[in-house]
Scaffold this active site. Structure first.
Site, mmCIF file in Angstrom:
data_model
loop_
_atom_site.group_PDB
_atom_site.id
_atom_site.type_symbol
_atom_site.label_atom_id
_atom_site.label_comp_id
_atom_site.label_asym_id
_atom_site.label_seq_id
_atom_site.Cartn_x
_atom_site.Cartn_y
_atom_site.Cartn_z
ATOM 1 N N ALA A 74 -48.845 -9.474 25.266
ATOM 2 C CA ALA A 74 -50.106 -9.374 24.515
ATOM 3 C C ALA A 74 -50.801 -8.055 24.826
ATOM 4 O O ALA A 74 -52.017 -8.005 25.010
ATOM 5 C CB ALA A 74 -51.003 -10.566 24.839
ATOM 6 N N GLY A 75 -50.018 -6.998 24.929
ATOM 7 C CA GLY A 75 -50.579 -5.658 25.129
ATOM 8 C C GLY A 75 -50.965 -5.062 23.784
ATOM 9 O O GLY A 75 -51.265 -5.785 22.826
ATOM 10 N N ARG A 76 -50.927 -3.757 23.723
ATOM 11 C CA ARG A 76 -51.439 -3.090 22.520
ATOM 12 C C ARG A 76 -50.607 -3.401 21.281
ATOM 13 O O ARG A 76 -51.147 -3.733 20.229
ATOM 14 C CB ARG A 76 -51.493 -1.584 22.762
ATOM 15 C CG ARG A 76 -52.486 -1.201 23.846
ATOM 16 C CD ARG A 76 -52.511 0.301 24.042
ATOM 17 N NE ARG A 76 -53.484 0.690 25.040
ATOM 18 C CZ ARG A 76 -53.196 0.866 26.331
ATOM 19 N NH1 ARG A 76 -51.968 0.657 26.763
ATOM 20 N NH2 ARG A 76 -54.136 1.237 27.179
ATOM 21 N N VAL A 77 -49.285 -3.277 21.398
ATOM 22 C CA VAL A 77 -48.443 -3.524 20.221
ATOM 23 C C VAL A 77 -48.479 -5.006 19.855
ATOM 24 O O VAL A 77 -48.581 -5.368 18.681
ATOM 25 C CB VAL A 77 -46.989 -3.057 20.468
ATOM 26 C CG1 VAL A 77 -46.124 -3.351 19.248
ATOM 27 C CG2 VAL A 77 -46.937 -1.568 20.794
ATOM 28 N N ASP A 102 -48.329 -13.829 27.722
ATOM 29 C CA ASP A 102 -48.339 -12.666 28.614
ATOM 30 C C ASP A 102 -48.464 -13.160 30.049
ATOM 31 O O ASP A 102 -49.002 -14.245 30.301
ATOM 32 C CB ASP A 102 -49.523 -11.744 28.273
ATOM 33 C CG ASP A 102 -49.316 -10.316 28.765
ATOM 34 O OD1 ASP A 102 -49.127 -9.421 27.926
ATOM 35 O OD2 ASP A 102 -49.332 -10.095 30.006
ATOM 36 N N ASN A 138 -37.790 -2.344 32.326
ATOM 37 C CA ASN A 138 -37.923 -3.243 31.184
ATOM 38 C C ASN A 138 -36.750 -4.199 31.021
ATOM 39 O O ASN A 138 -36.919 -5.289 30.467
ATOM 40 C CB ASN A 138 -38.167 -2.433 29.904
ATOM 41 C CG ASN A 138 -39.600 -1.926 29.854
ATOM 42 O OD1 ASN A 138 -40.445 -2.347 30.633
ATOM 43 N ND2 ASN A 138 -39.878 -1.018 28.942
ATOM 44 N N VAL A 151 -39.033 -5.120 20.530
ATOM 45 C CA VAL A 151 -39.843 -3.919 20.321
ATOM 46 C C VAL A 151 -39.830 -3.051 21.587
ATOM 47 O O VAL A 151 -39.865 -1.821 21.529
ATOM 48 C CB VAL A 151 -41.300 -4.294 19.956
ATOM 49 C CG1 VAL A 151 -42.131 -3.059 19.638
ATOM 50 C CG2 VAL A 151 -41.329 -5.262 18.780
ATOM 51 N N ASN A 165 -39.147 -0.784 24.624
ATOM 52 C CA ASN A 165 -38.241 0.367 24.744
ATOM 53 C C ASN A 165 -37.483 0.377 26.061
ATOM 54 O O ASN A 165 -37.973 -0.168 27.054
ATOM 55 C CB ASN A 165 -39.051 1.663 24.629
ATOM 56 C CG ASN A 165 -39.271 2.051 23.174
ATOM 57 O OD1 ASN A 165 -38.375 1.948 22.358
ATOM 58 N ND2 ASN A 165 -40.484 2.488 22.858
ATOM 59 N N HIS A 187 -33.474 5.053 18.529
ATOM 60 C CA HIS A 187 -34.920 5.338 18.488
ATOM 61 C C HIS A 187 -35.257 6.257 19.662
ATOM 62 O O HIS A 187 -35.860 5.861 20.638
ATOM 63 C CB HIS A 187 -35.671 4.006 18.597
ATOM 64 C CG HIS A 187 -37.153 4.115 18.493
ATOM 65 N ND1 HIS A 187 -37.797 4.708 17.439
ATOM 66 C CD2 HIS A 187 -38.136 3.677 19.317
ATOM 67 C CE1 HIS A 187 -39.101 4.629 17.617
ATOM 68 N NE2 HIS A 187 -39.337 4.013 18.752
#
Ligand SMILES: NC(=O)c1ccc[n+]([C@@H]2O[C@H](COP(=O)([O-])OP(=O)(O)OC[C@H]3O[C@@H](n4cnc5c(N)ncnc54)[C@H](O)[C@@H]3O)[C@@H](O)[C@H]2O)c1
Length: 309
Positions: free
Chosen positions: A9-12, A33, A95, A118, A120, A175
């Site tokens: 539940a961060g920015r993205v 989160d 990650n 999503v 990275n 990406h």
């Protein structure tokens, strides 16, 4: 669609949830989160915009992974973003540990879900989710190309003055720095973009697209991009939710397409209710193919860093 879970539940994650709710893409969005109380706060804040945007989508937050129970789509935005000067690969070791734990929760609580990765580096982590779940590739996708193509469309609009509505772009490959924008397939309402933009300016747009994330990170300084990333994820969820059969550039597992096996990277994908319907294998010319293969080599370097399963 009934339920979408967003892990992270961060920015993205927050931006994605807001857009899904505003567009009533599903009945329920649950944000999960590890930060105590944070997803609950984010969810409340979003739901309190319902009177303005007039949506009935319920938005809730939880620290308990079991809250993703029976979600039809699980979006994974958990993990650390890169800091200025870092590449997306620099956050892989951190990650991948985050992703492995989340994948085990998804298999347990949402075993029929379509997963959209999503976090990275998104190509290698999409591969990791596919590897660890053992699910068919139809249900494991990554978001990258929708965002990269939107960046390229924005730059073409800024250059030409045309509406972004009329601009269609496509970006393939990993990406990262080696992503492959393909101007040959970019149009303004069906007219090749080369009709409007000089070759040297087009090459600058291609390079600015490759550097699009780094440009925003350098300007924002304490955060990477999240508005366009959230909108990009929401577009993928919308295609699934509404059975749209959209052709979107997504990270997908390749099974011979583009001459590649056992790798996840950005390719044009037909997206509908059951996830990936088809990978469209474009006939790339020699120059495009060389760039795609260089990008594949760079993704493989990161995949090789993964430990088994
Ligand atoms: N693929 C793309 O196009 C794209 C675009 C933008 C950002 N990203 C990536 O998305 C990720 C998130 O970016 P952000 O800006 O939202 O970061 P952020 O730091 O704002 O949010 C990440 C959230 O993940 C949470 N988290 C960490 N471990 C967790 C776990 N095990 N379970 C649940 N939540 C957990 C954190 O508490 C935090 O709230 C980063 O890896 C970033 O690089 C990808």
């Amino acid at each position: 669609m009934q339920k979408v879970a967003i892990v992270g539940a961060g920015r993205v994650g927050e931006t994605t949830a807001q857009i899904l709710a505003e567009q009533e893409t599903c009945r329920e969005v649950v944000l999960i989160d590890v930060r105590e109380d944070a997803p609950q706060g984010v969810a409340l804040d979003i739901f309190q915009t319902a009177p303005f945007f007039e949506f009935d989508t319920r938005v809730t937050g939880s620290n308990d992974p079991a809250a993703m129970h029976n979600a039809e789509v699980v979006v994974i935005t958990a993990g650390v973003p890169r800091k200025p000067g870092m590449s997306r690969s620099d956050v892989l070791d951190t990650n991948v540990k985050v992703i492995d734990g989340i994948v085990d929760d998804v298999v347990r609580y949402a075993p029929q879900a379509i997963v959209i990765v999503v976090t990275n580096p998104v190509d290698v982590l999409t591969y990791r989710v596919w590897q660890r779940t053992g699910w068919p590739r139809e249900r494991v996708l990554g978001q990258a190309g929708v965002l990269d193509a939107s960046r390229m469309a924005a730059f073409i609009a800024m250059e030409t003055g045309f509406s972004t509505r009329d601009i269609t772009t496509i970006v393939l490959g990993g990406h990262g720095d080696s992503m492959v924008p393909v101007p040959r397939f970019c149009t303004v309402n069906g007219i090749p973009v080369s009709h409007f933009v000089a070759p040297d300016r087009l090459e600058e747009i291609v390079q600015r697209t490759r550097d699009g994330g780094a440009e925003i990170l350098a300007l924002r300084k304490n955060s990477s991009a999240y508005d366009a990333p959230g909108a990009s994820v929401a577009a993928m969820v919308d295609a699934i939710s509404h059975h749209r059969n959209r052709l979107l550039p997504c990270v997908a597992l390749l099974d011979g397409e583009y001459g590649q096996h056992d790798i996840a990277m950005g390719v044009p994908c037909l997206i509908s209710h059951s996830g990936l319907q088809q990978v469209v294998d474009l006939g790339l010319n020699a120059e495009e193919r060389a760039m795609f293969e260089a990008s594949a080599a760079s993704v493989r370097t990161d995949i090789a860093r993964l430990k088994p399963g």
